[in-house]
Design an enzyme around this catalytic site. Structure first.
Site, PDB file in Angstrom:
ATOM      1  N   GLY A  14       0.828  -1.209   0.000  1.00 23.93           N
ATOM      2  CA  GLY A  14       0.000   0.000   0.000  1.00 23.93           C
ATOM      3  C   GLY A  14       0.858   1.253   0.000  1.00 23.93           C
ATOM      4  N   ARG A  75       0.674  -5.237  -6.286  1.00 22.98           N
ATOM      5  CA  ARG A  75       0.780  -6.564  -5.679  1.00 22.98           C
ATOM      6  C   ARG A  75       1.384  -7.517  -6.712  1.00 22.98           C
ATOM      7  NH1 ARG A  75      -0.327  -5.001  -0.456  1.00 22.98           N
ATOM      8  NH2 ARG A  75      -2.170  -3.665  -0.438  1.00 22.98           N
ATOM      9  N   ASP A 106       4.972  -4.959   6.252  1.00 24.14           N
ATOM     10  CA  ASP A 106       5.505  -6.266   6.651  1.00 24.14           C
ATOM     11  C   ASP A 106       5.429  -7.291   5.523  1.00 24.14           C
ATOM     12  OD1 ASP A 106       2.761  -6.509   6.765  1.00 24.14           O
ATOM     13  OD2 ASP A 106       2.715  -7.574   8.658  1.00 24.14           O
ATOM     14  N   THR A 129       4.240   2.489   5.794  1.00 24.40           N
ATOM     15  CA  THR A 129       2.860   2.022   5.976  1.00 24.40           C
ATOM     16  C   THR A 129       2.123   2.988   6.877  1.00 24.40           C
ATOM     17  OG1 THR A 129       1.482   0.314   6.995  1.00 24.40           O
ATOM     18  CG2 THR A 129       3.748   0.442   7.765  1.00 24.40           C
ATOM     19  N   ASP A 131      -0.289   2.301   8.740  1.00 24.05           N
ATOM     20  CA  ASP A 131      -0.860   1.605   9.900  1.00 24.05           C
ATOM     21  C   ASP A 131       0.037   1.601  11.134  1.00 24.05           C
ATOM     22  OD1 ASP A 131      -3.191   0.982   8.565  1.00 24.05           O
ATOM     23  OD2 ASP A 131      -2.443  -0.936   7.834  1.00 24.05           O
ATOM     24  N   ASP A 133       2.232  -0.564  12.027  1.00 22.40           N
ATOM     25  CA  ASP A 133       2.061  -1.898  12.613  1.00 22.40           C
ATOM     26  C   ASP A 133       3.321  -2.751  12.543  1.00 22.40           C
ATOM     27  OD1 ASP A 133       2.075  -2.172   9.872  1.00 22.40           O
ATOM     28  OD2 ASP A 133       0.331  -3.485   9.770  1.00 22.40           O
ATOM     29  N   ARG A 175      -6.566  -2.343   9.262  1.00 25.43           N
ATOM     30  CA  ARG A 175      -7.111  -3.694   9.191  1.00 25.43           C
ATOM     31  C   ARG A 175      -6.581  -4.570  10.330  1.00 25.43           C
ATOM     32  NH1 ARG A 175      -5.535  -4.825   4.383  1.00 25.43           N
ATOM     33  NH2 ARG A 175      -3.768  -6.130   4.931  1.00 25.43           N
TER      34      ARG A 175
END
Length: 326
Positions: A14, A75, A106, A129, A131, A133, A175
């Site tokens: 992303g 992707r 990741d 990212t 996020d 995360d 997510r």
């Protein structure tokens, strides 16, 4: 120590605001040290298709302030297969590339780790990212911009909620991690913040809304991470409407607006610093690590640990949310 002469940079997964600042830093630091620098279009897919080109200083002019990524991203299921990675390696060797900088999350690091284990090309990961995360860095490239975008949107929603005495349930991205929800929720005075790291007690949410109604607190905000186990904002709204039909309840899903926009100063700074450090790491022989910033210092985390470990949210944050929303 194997000398690195030709390095490549790609963005994968992303997109995140600040990726362009990181690309710029990698290219110009590499050129400063008299390395040949190549860009790979469309992430790992470009490695397979051979979309690789030399980059100069002017290649990254006027991009530090732009969102998205000038190298594009995509992707690539083929890269999961051994034959796909072999093809990617062969394409890199055509250009003599002996070092790779991967900007992504990741999933991107898993690909880089596997690729580096199989072939003789060292990889450096930069955490790109929204996020936040990935363990090993206090912040990830793009997180600050995404949170500020969410805060700006939620502030505007609060204005209209106040005008109509409404309950707004706002869904933000996340997510697998709830950091955008946590930070934007606290910053905008949300009454509840629902996220994947904590089990959602819908009865607790309903009881608080009822208590607020009794004391005539009619404007309420609930911020929900898309990955919350309860099913996101629409599912939360369904339960609220069933049990409190008298409330004027609205749902707003912010969606991909959080990925776009000009990166904040913080994202430009950490991306520039990480990009610079990535080239330094390749030159000094530190390979197969993720570049992070912890306590304002550059820190290396082995790619396998950056892949496996997730940030842990301090329970104190949940206490803060409860007290400040009371």
């Amino acid at each position: 120590m194997k000398k690195v002469n030709n390095i490549a940079v790609l963005t994968s997964g992303g997109d995140a605001p600040g990726m362009n600042a990181a690309i710029r830093a990698v290219v110009r630091t590499g050129l400063y040290h008299h390395l040949n620098v190549f860009g790979v279009m469309y992430g790992y897919k470009g490695m397979l298709t051979g979309e690789i080109f030399p980059m100069e200083s002017k290649s990254v002019a006027n991009i530090i302030q732009r969102g998205g990524t000038v190298l594009k991203t995509a992707r690539c299921k083929e890269f999961y297969e051994a034959d796909g990675r072999k093809k990617a390696y062969e394409n890199l060797k055509k250009f003599g590339i002996d070092g790779l900088v991967v900007i992504g999350g990741d999933g991107s690091f898993k690909g880089a780790q596997k690729f580096s284990q199989e072939f003789d090309i060292p990889c450096i990961g930069l955490p790109g990212t929204i996020d936040k995360d990935i363990a090993g860095s206090d912040f990830t490239i793009g997180f600050d911009t995404a949170v500020n975008t969410a805060v700006e949107a939620i502030d505007k929603i609060r204005d209209t909620a106040d005008a109509h005495d409404r309950l707004f349930i706002i869904e933000v991205m996340g997510r697998d991690a709830g950091y955008i929800a946590l930070h934007s929720g606290i910053a905008t005075g949300a009454e509840h913040i629902l996220m994947p790291e904590r089990k959602t007690d819908i009865d607790d949410v309903i009881n608080d809304l009822m208590a607020n109604e009794r004391r005539q607190k009619m404007v309420n905000l609930i911020v929900v991470a898309e990955g919350d186990e309860f099913g996101g904002a629409n599912e939360v709204a369904r339960h609220v409407k069933e049990r409190m039909p008298q409330l004027d309840t609205r749902v707003c899903i912010l969606g991909h607006i959080q990925r776009g926009g000009s990166p904040t100063c913080i994202d430009r700074l950490i991306a520039s610093r990480m990009g610079y450090a990535a080239v330094d790491a390749l030159m000094e022989g530190t390979h197969n690590v993720m570049i992070g910033i912890v306590n304002n210092k550059i820190q290396y985390t082995p790619l396998d640990k950056a892949v496996k470990a997730k940030q842990k949210i301090d329970p104190e944050w949940f206490k803060i949310v409860k007290i400040l929303a009371s």
